[in-house]
Every structure is written in C-alpha cells, then in structure tokens.
Design an enzyme around this catalytic site. Structure first.
Site, PDB file in Angstrom:
ATOM      1  N   ILE A 154       4.364   2.011  -0.024  1.00 48.39           N
ATOM      2  CA  ILE A 154       4.073   3.444  -0.077  1.00 48.39           C
ATOM      3  C   ILE A 154       3.531   3.966   1.245  1.00 48.39           C
ATOM      4  O   ILE A 154       3.039   5.083   1.316  1.00 48.39           O
ATOM      5  CB  ILE A 154       3.113   3.795  -1.235  1.00 48.39           C
ATOM      6  CG1 ILE A 154       1.757   3.104  -1.066  1.00 48.39           C
ATOM      7  CG2 ILE A 154       3.733   3.467  -2.571  1.00 48.39           C
ATOM      8  CD1 ILE A 154       0.716   3.599  -2.056  1.00 48.39           C
ATOM      9  N   GLU A 155       3.626   3.155   2.303  1.00 50.53           N
ATOM     10  CA  GLU A 155       3.291   3.662   3.630  1.00 50.53           C
ATOM     11  C   GLU A 155       4.575   3.722   4.458  1.00 50.53           C
ATOM     12  O   GLU A 155       5.366   4.642   4.307  1.00 50.53           O
ATOM     13  CB  GLU A 155       2.188   2.809   4.258  1.00 50.53           C
ATOM     14  CG  GLU A 155       0.858   2.999   3.520  1.00 50.53           C
ATOM     15  CD  GLU A 155      -0.295   2.264   4.178  1.00 50.53           C
ATOM     16  OE1 GLU A 155      -0.696   2.667   5.285  1.00 50.53           O
ATOM     17  OE2 GLU A 155      -0.791   1.291   3.583  1.00 50.53           O
ATOM     18  N   MET A 156       4.834   2.718   5.296  1.00 47.74           N
ATOM     19  CA  MET A 156       6.062   2.765   6.087  1.00 47.74           C
ATOM     20  C   MET A 156       7.252   2.149   5.362  1.00 47.74           C
ATOM     21  O   MET A 156       8.406   2.451   5.670  1.00 47.74           O
ATOM     22  CB  MET A 156       5.832   2.087   7.442  1.00 47.74           C
ATOM     23  CG  MET A 156       4.803   2.817   8.285  1.00 47.74           C
ATOM     24  SD  MET A 156       4.556   2.086   9.913  1.00 47.74           S
ATOM     25  CE  MET A 156       6.079   2.567  10.716  1.00 47.74           C
TER      26      MET A 156
END
Length: 233
Positions: free
Chosen positions: A42-44
């Site tokens: 859910i980040e990069m």
C-alpha cells in the site's frame, strides 16, 4: 491507488540521526528502513526486489551511477546498494534551528517564552525520553505509561514481536521540526500541537500542565524548526 496506510509518516528530516526507524523500531538501520516502503503493497507496491532492479536497469544513467558509487560491488546495481544510496542521501537531510544557536551560547536566539518553555520542558522531565541531539529518536517507550492512550487499535511494537512487554511500545519521536510536521502521533490523531503537549503530559508524566506551561512549551518547540523551514510556521 487511494489506499490508506495504518500509520502516520514521520518526517525524513534528521532521520539519519535516529537510533530507531519506523514507529515500532523494526528496521535495524536507515538503509533497512529505506528499502521497506518500496515493497509495501500500500505504499510503492513493487512486487519484489528484483523487479525494482529490473526497472532501474532500463534507465541508462542508473547502472553507470551505481557502478561509480559502488566500484567494489558486483553487481553494483543491487537492492542492497539501492537501500544504501537512499540512506546516504537521507543522512544529508539535516536541519539546524535557533535552538542550536542558543546551545552554542547565543542566549538571544530564544525569546523569553521559548526559554521559559525550555525550562518547563526540562523541569517536568520531558527530557527523560526526548533526549539527545534530536530531542528524541533514540528510545522505544510505552505510549500511555501513566494513563491509557486514546487509541488502542495499533498496539505498536507488540504487532511485530508478539511480546507482552512490547504492547503499545512506540519509537519516541524526535522533536526537531515538530511544529511544522503535523499531524502528530503514530495514528495522526493529533491535530493541535498544544493539545498533543497536554496529552503527553497527562499520559506519560502524570502531569496536568497548566495553560501557560503548555503555551510556553509549544513556543519552545517552535524554536526547534529548521531555519530553512521557518517560513512554513
């Protein structure tokens, strides 16, 4: 893709001077920390370390730059070296404030309310945890030592280790640039710095700070803003 993380992202400024990385201290050093968000879904959201390297390898300047930066490493463009490169850059992100001028002997660098705030900050023992050059970033401590924190959904380091002694244990935030890096707390629930100071006094120090004391401590915290960020206050 519009996904929301579970924790509030702290500032990267002065991160290189911290002993602990991430709110739960799970990263062993800055390079370890630098590599984790890239793979976080859910980040990069990159699928693997190799996928990152494959992508960077298609950009002509990267293989040459890594070969120059890591001449004794084979291959030079590796995920380990990528993490080290990011960490090396992050260590350059340092800021100095008027408080540093004060520590060097310029007593006029802090105005009277800021000096009162510093004295109160010390006298109520905020410095027990917010210590060192960054006024924090060196310890892992229980949040809610004297009274429960208002949000127990995130159990801190306990979620990493499963150990009872790590329940609600979080990294002690560094306080440099704290006035301009809100919202505050690991869950981002702190929307007003004065209220954050009041809450911390109550749940960490069993102290109900008076309004004047809160105001002075907030003034002192403002003096920790890096000179390059003063216009943002």
């Amino acid at each position: 893709q519009g996904q929301i993380g579970t924790r509030n992202s702290p500032t990267v400024l002065n991160a290189g001077g911290q002993k602990n990385q991430f709110w739960d201290g799970r990263a062993r050093d800055l390079a370890d920390q630098a590599g984790q968000p890239i793979l976080n879904p859910i980040e990069m959201g990159m699928p693997s370390e190799q996928a990152v390297i494959d992508k960077l390898s298609t950009i002509p300047e990267y293989p040459a730059a890594f070969a120059n930066a890591f001449p004794g490493s084979e291959p030079s463009l590796s995920y380990a070296n990528l993490r080290e490169a990011i960490a090396a850059f992050e260590r350059t992100l340092r800021s100095e404030s008027r408080f540093d001028d004060y520590l060097r002997g310029d007593t006029a660098a802090l105005i009277e309310p800021e000096q009162r705030g510093l004295q109160r900050f010390m006298s109520v023992n905020c410095v027990r945890c917010h210590d060192g050059p960054l006024l924090g970033g060196t310890l892992l401590e229980k949040l809610g030592k004297e009274a429960p924190y208002h949000n127990l959904e995130d159990k801190g380091r306990f979620e990493e280790t499963g150990k009872d002694e790590d329940w609600m244990v979080f990294k002690v935030s560094q306080l440099r640039n704290i006035a301009v890096t809100g919202p505050w707390f690991h869950d981002g629930s702190g929307q007003d710095l004065a209220e954050v100071v009041r809450i911390m006094g109550r749940i960490q120090l069993a102290t109900e700070l008076k309004d004047d004391d809160v105001q002075d401590i907030v003034a002192f915290l403002g003096a920790l803003t890096g000179k390059e960020l003063q216009s943002t206050q």
